[in-house]
Design a protein around this motif. Structure first.
Motif: not given
Length: 124
Positions: A58-82
């Motif tokens: 995973t990669y994050y922009a410095d401006s969001v690091k520690g606040r945003f989390t990216i994840s994905r579920d390949n069964v549901k074919n979905t990517v998330y951004l918390q």
């Protein structure tokens, strides 16, 4: 190519949280990297976060690091951004993007499929 549809945007107060979702269809989803980008009014599109096919990179922009989390579920074919601890400067249209290679990048030109975007507005 992959078809992408974002959802989950909205209006939130500073310090609040939102979770964006991006539903994908198309045969390359399960083998390609995914990214989130955003564009604020009058500004260029900028990188937010990206994730590899397996989710182990995973990669994050410095401006969001520690606040945003990216994840994905390949069964549901979905990517998330918390998104947590949101700030007014996070206000933008957020776009999901896909590329047909397993490794993510932070460069928008490396992604060949894009969603229509979802608006996130953070009030102060």
């Amino acid at each position: 190519q992959v078809q992408l549809v974002e959802s989950g945007g909205g209006l939130v107060q500073a310090g609040g949280s939102l979770r964006l979702s991006c539903a994908a269809s198309g045969r390359t989803f399960s083998t390609g990297a995914l990214g989130w980008f955003r564009q604020a009014p009058g500004k260029e599109r900028e990188f937010v976060a990206a994730i590899s096919w397996s989710g182990d990179i995973t990669y994050y922009a410095d401006s969001v690091k520690g606040r945003f989390t990216i994840s994905r579920d390949n069964v549901k074919n979905t990517v998330y951004l918390q998104m947590s601890s949101l700030k007014p400067e996070d206000t933008a249209v957020y776009y999901c993007a896909a590329r047909p290679f397993t490794r993510p990048t932070m460069n928008a030109f490396d992604y060949n499929s894009w969603g229509q975007g979802t608006q996130v507005t953070v009030s102060s």
